[in-house]
Design an enzyme around this catalytic site. Structure first.
Site, short mmCIF file in Angstrom:
data_model
loop_
_atom_site.label_atom_id
_atom_site.label_comp_id
_atom_site.label_asym_id
_atom_site.label_seq_id
_atom_site.Cartn_x
_atom_site.Cartn_y
_atom_site.Cartn_z
N ASP A 1 15.86 -21.91 69.37
CA ASP A 1 14.44 -22.12 69.07
C ASP A 1 14.22 -22.93 67.79
O ASP A 1 13.16 -22.86 67.19
CB ASP A 1 13.74 -20.76 68.94
CG ASP A 1 14.08 -20.06 67.64
OD1 ASP A 1 15.27 -19.98 67.31
OD2 ASP A 1 13.14 -19.60 66.96
N GLU A 2 15.20 -23.71 67.41
CA GLU A 2 15.11 -24.37 66.13
C GLU A 2 15.82 -25.72 66.19
O GLU A 2 16.91 -25.81 66.75
CB GLU A 2 15.88 -23.50 65.13
CG GLU A 2 15.32 -23.41 63.75
CD GLU A 2 16.25 -22.57 62.88
OE1 GLU A 2 16.68 -23.08 61.86
OE2 GLU A 2 16.56 -21.42 63.27
N ASP B 1 10.63 -24.67 64.11
CA ASP B 1 11.18 -23.34 64.30
C ASP B 1 10.12 -22.48 65.00
O ASP B 1 9.00 -22.35 64.51
CB ASP B 1 11.53 -22.74 62.93
CG ASP B 1 12.21 -21.40 63.04
OD1 ASP B 1 12.66 -21.04 64.15
OD2 ASP B 1 12.28 -20.69 62.01
MG LIG Z 1 12.58 -18.97 64.95
#
Ligand SMILES: [Mg+2]
Length: 392
Positions: free
Chosen positions: A103-104, A9
């Site tokens: 983003d993960e 993350d």
């Molecule tokens: Mg994040």
């Protein structure tokens, strides 16, 4: 084989991209989101978080708490492009990557420690790649399952790296607040509070029949399983992987064709291996060459029959390379397989059946003794004008 899942993350993703790209924003409270009076915060930098600003907060409130903050509308196109670069790196670390957002992602890294490093060093390597290549910081969690991996990545943010070892699941969860449980949102959280639950440990001990009266059987079962650290869900990669590729940037530019071809072999072995791990074959192969002047070219060719065999990839890469007029030294090489087919088609050529058995054995050895145990790359010392290529 023991299952290991990694959750990655990015820290304060949108705000970090803005800070990276604007020197004046660095170490400042940066708030990305809708700037109108009715807008909300989408990401706050860690500096902004120290003013109590967080995602989903009304922008008006954020401005009140931190009038001196830097408020930006954000550039979604840019974040998407950066996200693509991040996932490119993820895919080099696991053939099974499940995106959760820009983003993960979850990466199934089962068995990876055997062919490379231990899990901690593997995670460090991934974090370093992201930092060196993209100037961004990621937090990583590693655990025997998805729920715990996601939990772990959040435990030491920012720049975290937390591993939850097998057997420690319950002791780690015991005293955590129930909102840390996956699936416990505001409503379920309030319900559980009403019923007297405060910690995950208490839910782990709850009676299914009792809980089911209030939350239904499915959710109750799920919560009790998770509270005990059990989660069998698989990492589900996006079905439409477009391509699988690798590239190498050299510390010293390559001058000789023999060196270049040797590197193509190393790349072919990596790409072939990743294609086989993902259970796919590539119909189109592309090579990429970046020269010392940064001029970059690509050359592609399609095959009659899709492949995931190292030597087919290697031969095609070399053929494409030999057609390129090389006038200067080379700083980067890459091979990408695309036009992927998922299912196993019977080969037209009998020879391929033998090769398949050989690769099966090789991949098994790699899995047991390390990726570099069997490599043809080190054996090639012949000048490139010699026709005969190494035999599989
Ligand atoms: Mg994040």
């Amino acid at each position: 084989m023991e299952r290991w899942i990694m959750h990655v993350d990015m820290d304060a993703f949108f705000a970090s991209v803005e800070q990276r790209d604007h020197e004046a924003y660095q170490k400042q409270p940066v708030i990305v989101g809708g700037l109108s009076n009715r807008g909300v915060v989408s990401t706050a930098s860690y500096e902004a978080r120290s003013f109590g600003i967080h995602s989903a907060m009304p922008m008006v409130e954020a401005r009140r708490r931190c009038p001196q903050g830097i408020f930006v509308a954000g550039n979604h196109g840019l974040y998407k492009a950066v996200s693509k670069q991040i996932f490119h790196i993820f895919q080099e670390f696991s053939p099974l990557v499940e995106p959760l957002s820009l983003d993960e992602a979850f990466l199934d890294i089962t068995g990876m420690e055997k062919i490379t490093l231990n899990q901690r060093d593997y995670a460090k390597l991934l974090k370093k790649r992201i930092k060196d290549e993209l100037g961004l910081i990621a937090s990583v969690g590693i655990a025997p399952n998805k729920f715990l991996a996601k939990l772990a990545s959040d435990l030491d943010k920012p720049d975290g790296l937390v591993i939850i070892e097998r057997g420690l699941e319950q002791s780690i969860l015991r005293d955590m607040p129930i909102r840390r449980l996956w699936g416990v949102g505001k409503k379920t959280g309030e319900k559980l509070q009403e019923l007297g639950f405060r910690t995950i440990g208490q839910i782990a001990q709850a009676s299914l029949d009792e809980l089911a009266k209030y939350l239904g059987k499915t959710l109750s079962y799920q919560l009790i399983e998770l509270a005990n650290g059990r989660d069998e869900r698989k990492v589900e990669p996006e079905r439409d992987i477009q391509s699988i590729g690798n590239e190498i940037t050299f510390e010293q530019d390559l001058l000789q064709a023999a060196q270049v071809e040797k590197q193509f072999l190393a790349l072919a072995e990596k790409v072939g291996w990743r294609l086989r791990l993902s259970g796919v074959k590539a119909r189109t192969l592309t090579i990429k060459i970046r020269f010392a002047s940064f001029q970059t070219i690509t050359r592609s060719q399609s095959l009659i029959e899709p492949t995931n065999f190292d030597e087919v990839i290697y031969q095609m890469a070399v053929n494409l390379y030999r057609q390129v007029k090389v006038k200067e030294s080379i700083r980067l090489l890459g091979i990408t397989g695309s036009n992927l087919s998922l299912h196993e088609e019977e080969s037209l050529f009998q020879e391929d059946q033998k090769k398949k058995a050989l690769y099966h054995m090789m991949d098994d050895l790699k899995a047991r003794f390390g990726e570099n145990i069997i490599t043809k790359a080190n054996l090639i010392q012949k000048p490139h004008n010699e026709k005969d290529l190494p035999k599989g």
